[in-house]
Design a protein around this motif. Structure first.
Motif, PDB file in Angstrom:
ATOM      1  N   ASP A 174      -1.537   6.393   4.804  1.00 39.86           N
ATOM      2  CA  ASP A 174      -2.091   5.338   3.942  1.00 39.86           C
ATOM      3  C   ASP A 174      -1.202   4.090   3.915  1.00 39.86           C
ATOM      4  O   ASP A 174      -1.485   3.147   3.175  1.00 39.86           O
ATOM      5  N   ARG A 175      -0.139   4.066   4.711  1.00 44.79           N
ATOM      6  CA  ARG A 175       0.746   2.907   4.879  1.00 44.79           C
ATOM      7  C   ARG A 175       1.537   2.540   3.631  1.00 44.79           C
ATOM      8  O   ARG A 175       2.162   1.478   3.584  1.00 44.79           O
ATOM      9  N   ARG A 176       1.499   3.402   2.630  1.00 48.86           N
ATOM     10  CA  ARG A 176       2.248   3.082   1.413  1.00 48.86           C
ATOM     11  C   ARG A 176       3.713   3.467   1.523  1.00 48.86           C
ATOM     12  O   ARG A 176       4.554   2.950   0.816  1.00 48.86           O
ATOM     13  N   ILE A 177       3.996   4.441   2.382  1.00 43.76           N
ATOM     14  CA  ILE A 177       5.361   4.976   2.455  1.00 43.76           C
ATOM     15  C   ILE A 177       5.935   4.771   3.848  1.00 43.76           C
ATOM     16  O   ILE A 177       5.269   5.058   4.849  1.00 43.76           O
ATOM     17  N   THR A 178       7.141   4.250   3.900  1.00 42.62           N
ATOM     18  CA  THR A 178       7.890   4.234   5.150  1.00 42.62           C
ATOM     19  C   THR A 178       9.240   4.887   4.895  1.00 42.62           C
ATOM     20  O   THR A 178       9.902   4.583   3.893  1.00 42.62           O
ATOM     21  N   ILE A 179       9.623   5.781   5.785  1.00 39.64           N
ATOM     22  CA  ILE A 179      10.975   6.332   5.749  1.00 39.64           C
ATOM     23  C   ILE A 179      11.648   5.891   7.044  1.00 39.64           C
ATOM     24  O   ILE A 179      11.090   6.071   8.132  1.00 39.64           O
ATOM     25  N   MET A 180      12.799   5.251   6.893  1.00 36.26           N
ATOM     26  CA  MET A 180      13.476   4.735   8.085  1.00 36.26           C
ATOM     27  C   MET A 180      14.776   5.494   8.334  1.00 36.26           C
ATOM     28  O   MET A 180      15.522   5.775   7.388  1.00 36.26           O
ATOM     29  N   ALA A 181      15.017   5.780   9.605  1.00 38.53           N
ATOM     30  CA  ALA A 181      16.271   6.431   9.984  1.00 38.53           C
ATOM     31  C   ALA A 181      17.176   5.405  10.650  1.00 38.53           C
ATOM     32  O   ALA A 181      16.745   4.657  11.538  1.00 38.53           O
ATOM     33  N   ASN A 182      18.432   5.375  10.194  1.00 40.25           N
ATOM     34  CA  ASN A 182      19.453   4.514  10.786  1.00 40.25           C
ATOM     35  C   ASN A 182      19.161   3.017  10.651  1.00 40.25           C
ATOM     36  O   ASN A 182      19.416   2.234  11.570  1.00 40.25           O
ATOM     37  N   GLU A 183      18.620   2.670   9.511  1.00 46.42           N
ATOM     38  CA  GLU A 183      18.585   1.245   9.134  1.00 46.42           C
ATOM     39  C   GLU A 183      20.010   0.904   8.684  1.00 46.42           C
ATOM     40  O   GLU A 183      20.971   1.459   9.232  1.00 46.42           O
ATOM     41  N   GLU A 184      20.206   0.076   7.703  1.00 42.07           N
ATOM     42  CA  GLU A 184      21.562  -0.201   7.224  1.00 42.07           C
ATOM     43  C   GLU A 184      22.213   1.092   6.711  1.00 42.07           C
ATOM     44  O   GLU A 184      23.417   1.310   6.878  1.00 42.07           O
ATOM     45  N   ASP A 185      21.390   1.920   6.073  1.00 41.03           N
ATOM     46  CA  ASP A 185      21.832   3.265   5.679  1.00 41.03           C
ATOM     47  C   ASP A 185      21.132   4.296   6.559  1.00 41.03           C
ATOM     48  O   ASP A 185      20.166   3.982   7.254  1.00 41.03           O
ATOM     49  N   HIS A 186      21.617   5.541   6.483  1.00 41.86           N
ATOM     50  CA  HIS A 186      20.987   6.580   7.317  1.00 41.86           C
ATOM     51  C   HIS A 186      19.505   6.735   7.002  1.00 41.86           C
ATOM     52  O   HIS A 186      18.682   6.854   7.899  1.00 41.86           O
ATOM     53  N   ILE A 187      19.225   6.726   5.687  1.00 39.89           N
ATOM     54  CA  ILE A 187      17.842   6.960   5.268  1.00 39.89           C
ATOM     55  C   ILE A 187      17.421   5.855   4.299  1.00 39.89           C
ATOM     56  O   ILE A 187      18.154   5.530   3.360  1.00 39.89           O
ATOM     57  N   ARG A 188      16.277   5.285   4.556  1.00 42.98           N
ATOM     58  CA  ARG A 188      15.686   4.341   3.613  1.00 42.98           C
ATOM     59  C   ARG A 188      14.273   4.823   3.320  1.00 42.98           C
ATOM     60  O   ARG A 188      13.501   5.089   4.243  1.00 42.98           O
ATOM     61  N   ILE A 189      13.944   4.943   2.064  1.00 43.39           N
ATOM     62  CA  ILE A 189      12.597   5.345   1.644  1.00 43.39           C
ATOM     63  C   ILE A 189      11.974   4.135   0.964  1.00 43.39           C
ATOM     64  O   ILE A 189      12.580   3.576   0.035  1.00 43.39           O
ATOM     65  N   GLN A 190      10.823   3.718   1.401  1.00 47.75           N
ATOM     66  CA  GLN A 190      10.165   2.623   0.656  1.00 47.75           C
ATOM     67  C   GLN A 190       8.728   2.991   0.326  1.00 47.75           C
ATOM     68  O   GLN A 190       7.991   3.502   1.167  1.00 47.75           O
ATOM     69  N   CYS A 191       8.352   2.747  -0.921  1.00 45.75           N
ATOM     70  CA  CYS A 191       6.994   3.024  -1.384  1.00 45.75           C
ATOM     71  C   CYS A 191       6.407   1.746  -1.938  1.00 45.75           C
ATOM     72  O   CYS A 191       7.012   1.107  -2.806  1.00 45.75           O
ATOM     73  N   THR A 192       5.246   1.376  -1.446  1.00 44.40           N
ATOM     74  CA  THR A 192       4.626   0.107  -1.806  1.00 44.40           C
ATOM     75  C   THR A 192       3.235   0.363  -2.360  1.00 44.40           C
ATOM     76  O   THR A 192       2.428   1.043  -1.712  1.00 44.40           O
ATOM     77  N   LEU A 193       2.949  -0.186  -3.527  1.00 45.18           N
ATOM     78  CA  LEU A 193       1.635  -0.001  -4.142  1.00 45.18           C
ATOM     79  C   LEU A 193       1.058  -1.367  -4.521  1.00 45.18           C
ATOM     80  O   LEU A 193       1.800  -2.308  -4.790  1.00 45.18           O
ATOM     81  N   ALA A 194      -0.270  -1.441  -4.547  1.00 45.42           N
ATOM     82  CA  ALA A 194      -0.934  -2.689  -4.934  1.00 45.42           C
ATOM     83  C   ALA A 194      -0.704  -2.968  -6.412  1.00 45.42           C
ATOM     84  O   ALA A 194      -0.586  -2.043  -7.220  1.00 45.42           O
ATOM     85  N   GLY A 195      -0.645  -4.246  -6.769  1.00 44.54           N
ATOM     86  CA  GLY A 195      -0.561  -4.640  -8.179  1.00 44.54           C
ATOM     87  C   GLY A 195       0.776  -4.283  -8.809  1.00 44.54           C
ATOM     88  O   GLY A 195       1.773  -4.029  -8.122  1.00 44.54           O
ATOM     89  N   PHE A 196       0.772  -4.279 -10.132  1.00 42.56           N
ATOM     90  CA  PHE A 196       1.998  -4.060 -10.911  1.00 42.56           C
ATOM     91  C   PHE A 196       2.061  -2.571 -11.242  1.00 42.56           C
ATOM     92  O   PHE A 196       1.470  -2.107 -12.211  1.00 42.56           O
ATOM     93  N   ASP A 197       2.810  -1.803 -10.461  1.00 42.42           N
ATOM     94  CA  ASP A 197       2.759  -0.338 -10.565  1.00 42.42           C
ATOM     95  C   ASP A 197       4.100   0.265 -10.167  1.00 42.42           C
ATOM     96  O   ASP A 197       4.165   1.219  -9.387  1.00 42.42           O
ATOM     97  N   LEU A 198       5.183  -0.270 -10.745  1.00 42.27           N
ATOM     98  CA  LEU A 198       6.529   0.182 -10.362  1.00 42.27           C
ATOM     99  C   LEU A 198       6.769   1.651 -10.726  1.00 42.27           C
ATOM    100  O   LEU A 198       7.419   2.382  -9.969  1.00 42.27           O
TER     101      LEU A 198
END
Lengths: 359, 359
Positions: free
Chosen positions: A112-136
C-alpha cells in the motif's frame, strides 16, 4: 506489484485528499532510525558489514509481512537504474541518502506504499510510515509495531541512558522524526509564513519549504520535531501536534481573510492557474508547483468545481521530472521535451478527473 | 432594427472571418468627405447652417435606401446617451469627431451595418463603407454609388481644379480615405513591424496601431492612403492594394517562420492565451486585446480547433468597455466591475462558439 508499477503509478494513497484535516494537512509521517549492535554505522562500514545488515534485515521481513498482512517489494538500489532511484525519491518512498552509494542499499516498500524500511541508509535500519492527512498517532503505532517486530529478531544498538544509538547525534534517543506536510497557501499569499518559519526553532520544530521556487511557491511545508532526546515519542508527537493544530487554525483564518478582503482577485488567480494547467503546451516543474498551489486552494475553497480533488496528488507525482523521463523511457529527454511531456500529462490528468458540466 | 439592437448586437458582418485574404485582412473601408455648396464647414457653421445640412441630407436618404434595397437607422447624436455614442465609436460605426458637439450630428446606419452616412462630422457629409476582408474595389463602388445618389440631389462643393472641397486640406481632391485593417501577429511577434511603420510615409501611406497596449499588442493595424490629391480614386486604391498585398505576403512568411523555428513556443503561448480567456474572472481591455491576438493567430494557424473563428469578431465588439457598461445598463460601473463583466462575457462567448470534442 512489479517495479514498473511502482515507478509508473501516479497515485499514492497518502496523497489522497479527505484525510483528517485534509484541507491543510497533506500527510503525516513517522520515521525511526535503528542500528544493529556491533556493526559499524553504514558510513564507516565495509561491504561485508553492509551485507550483514542486509542479510539480518531480510530475515526480519517475513514476520513483518505476516503481521501487516500485505506483501513488500524488495528493491536493491544497485539493481535499479539511477533514474528509477530518482523516481522513488520524488515519490518520497525512499530518502536521497539511500542512493548515494547503492551497494547493499535496500528498500522494502509495502504494497500500500505507506511503509518503507530501508537498509544501510544513514543508519542500518530506517522505518518510515506515511499516512494521509493529520494522523501522527496512527503512523506512530504502525512504525512502533514494525520496530517491535524487528527488535524481537535482531540485536539493536540501545543504551539505557542514551536510548537508541544513531549514526548522527541529532537522531540519538528516540531515533524518531515525526513530521507533517502542510499546504499553506493562505499564509503564503497573505505573507505570514516568514513569522512561522522564524518562530519554529524556539518550539523545537523545523519548518522546511518543499518543491517550488520563490517565484512559484508550492505552499507545501514539512514541519518536524528537532529534538529526539529527553522526551518520549508520545511527548514529541504531542508537541508537534499542538503546534500543527495552531498552524492549521492560522491557515484557515488566512484563507477566510483572503476570501473576505480579496475574493475577486483570489478567484481570478485560481481560475487563471487552472486555465494555464488545462491548456499550456509546456510547463516547467517550478511553474507546475506554483500553479498547483492555487488550484489546490481553489479545490479546498470549492471555487474550482469542474475537476475532482484527487487530481492534485496525481499531478504532484506524475508531473515530476524524473517520473516523466522514466515514463518516456528516455533518461536523456531534454528539459524542453520534459516540459512538453509534463504539460501533456497535466492536461490528460485534468481531463480524466473532469466532473460535472462546464460553464 | 432598434437603437437597442444596434448597441447590444455583438456581431458585425465586416468583422466576420472568411473574407478575401481574411487570415490577414480583417476589413476594408472607403470613406468619402463631401460638403454642400455655400454652407460653412461644420466647425464654423451656426446651428441654422447645421440644421440646413441635416435637412438636405435627410431628403437624400430615401433614394439611397431605394437604391440599396435596405433600410437605414437614423441616429441623432443629441438624442442618444453619451455611453451609446461611445458604443457606436467602439464598433467603428461612427467617428469620434461626430460626437464632439452632438447638436445636428446625425448618423444614418444601414441595416447590414456596412454603410454609415454622417451629417456634420468634420465635413457636412461623410460616407463610409466597410466590408469584411480585402475588398476595397467593392467598397469603393458602394461608396461611389451612394455619392452619386447624393450628388444628384444636392449641390456639392466641387472645384474643377481642386476637386471636392473639404474642411481639412488633407482631404482635398478626391475626399477619399481608403483603408484596410490588418491582423499582423507574425510581423509583431517576430519584431518586424517597426520597419513597415517607418517605411510607410515614403509610400504615401499611414500605418496606425489600433487598440491594445505596448505590453499587450493587439497586432491590429489600420493602413490608409495619405494622399487624396493628384491621383484618381482608382489609382489611390491600386497603390494601397499593392502595398497591402506585399504586407500580407510578409505576414504569411513571418507566420511560417514562427512555426518553423519556434513551433513549440508559439503553440504554448497561443494555448495559454486561450486558457486565460476561458477561465479568467477579471480581464482588462488591454489584456483582452493582447490575448485575442494570440488566439486569432491560433485560429488562423489551425492550432486552436475547439472554438469557431467567429468568436474573434464578437469578442472584439462585446469585450469593449463602453459596450459592457451599456450592456449592464450602468455607465458608472467601476473599472473592476467592468473587468469582471468582461471576463464573464468572454467565457460565455467562447463556450457558445465551442466546437467538436475537447482533448
Amino acid at each position: 506489484m512489479s517495479v514498473n508499477d511502482l515507478m509508473r503509478s501516479r497515485t499514492l494513497k497518502w496523497l489522497n485528499t479527505g484525510g483528517n484535516n485534509g484541507d491543510v494537512v497533506l500527510l503525516s509521517r513517522i520515521r525511526l532510525a535503528r542500528n544493529l549492535r556491533q556493526i559499524p554505522f553504514p558510513n564507516r562500514a565495509d561491504y561485508n558489514a553492509l551485507a550483514q545488515v542486509e542479510l539480518q534485515l531480510d530475515k526480519t521481513i517475513p514476520q513483518i509481512v505476516e503481521g501487516l498482512g500485505q506483501p513488500f517489494d524488495r528493491l536493491d538500489m544497485e539493481h535499479i537504474s539511477a533514474l528509477q532511484r530518482q523516481v522513488l525519491i520524488e515519490k518520497q518512498l525512499i530518502s536521497s541518502n539511500l542512493v548515494k552509494n547503492p551497494q547493499h542499499r535496500i528498500a522494502y516498500i509495502s504494497d500500500d506504499r505507506r511503509i518503507t524500511i530501508m537498509a544501510n541508509e544513514e543508519d542500518h535500519i530506517r522505518i518510515q510510515c506515511t499516512l494521509a492527512g493529520f494522523d501522527l498517532d496512527h503512523a506512530w503505532r504502525l512504525a512502533s509495531d514494525i520496530d517491535d517486530c524487528i527488535e524481537n529478531q535482531v540485536n539493536l544498538a540501545f543504551d539505557e541512558k542514551m536510548g537508541y544509538l544513531t549514526s548522527c547525534p541529532t537522531n540519538l534517543g528516540t531515533g524518531m522524526r515525526a513530521s507533517v506536510v502542510l499546504h499553506l497557501p493562505g499564509l503564503v499569499y497573505s505573507r505570514n509564513m516568514d513569522s512561522i518559519v522564524n518562530l519554529s526553532p524556539q518550539l523545537g520544530l523545523a519548518v522546511r519549504s518543499l518543491f517550488g521556487t520563490k517565484e512559484n511557491p508550492s505552499c507545501i511545508y514539512r514541519i518536524s520535531n528537532q529534538l529526539t532526546l529527553g522526551l518520549s515519542e508520545e511527548e514529541l508527537i504531542e508537541n508537534l501536534k499542538s503546534t500543527v493544530n495552531e498552524i492549521v487554525a492560522h491557515e484557515r483564518a488566512a484563507r477566510k481573510a483572503l476570501l473576505y478582503y480579496m475574493k475577486d482577485d483570489v478567484e481570478d488567480r485560481i481560475w487563471r492557474a487552472y486555465g494555464t494547467l488545462r491548456y499550456a503546451r509546456s510547463l516547467s516543474e517550478g511553474e507546475l508547483f506554483g500553479l498547483l498551489a492555487k488550484v489546490r486552494l481553489g479545490l479546498d475553497l470549492k471555487i474550482i468545481d469542474e475537476v475532482s480533488p484527487e487530481c492534485y496528488g496525481e499531478l504532484l507525482v506524475g508531473g515530476r521530472t524524473s517520473y516523466l523521463r522514466n515514463f518516456a523511457e528516455n533518461e536523456n529527454l531534454s528539459a524542453n521535451e520534459v516540459d512538453r511531456l509534463r504539460a501533456a500529462h497535466v492536461r490528460e490528468t485534468l481531463t480524466r478527473h473532469r466532473i460535472g458540466r462546464e460553464e
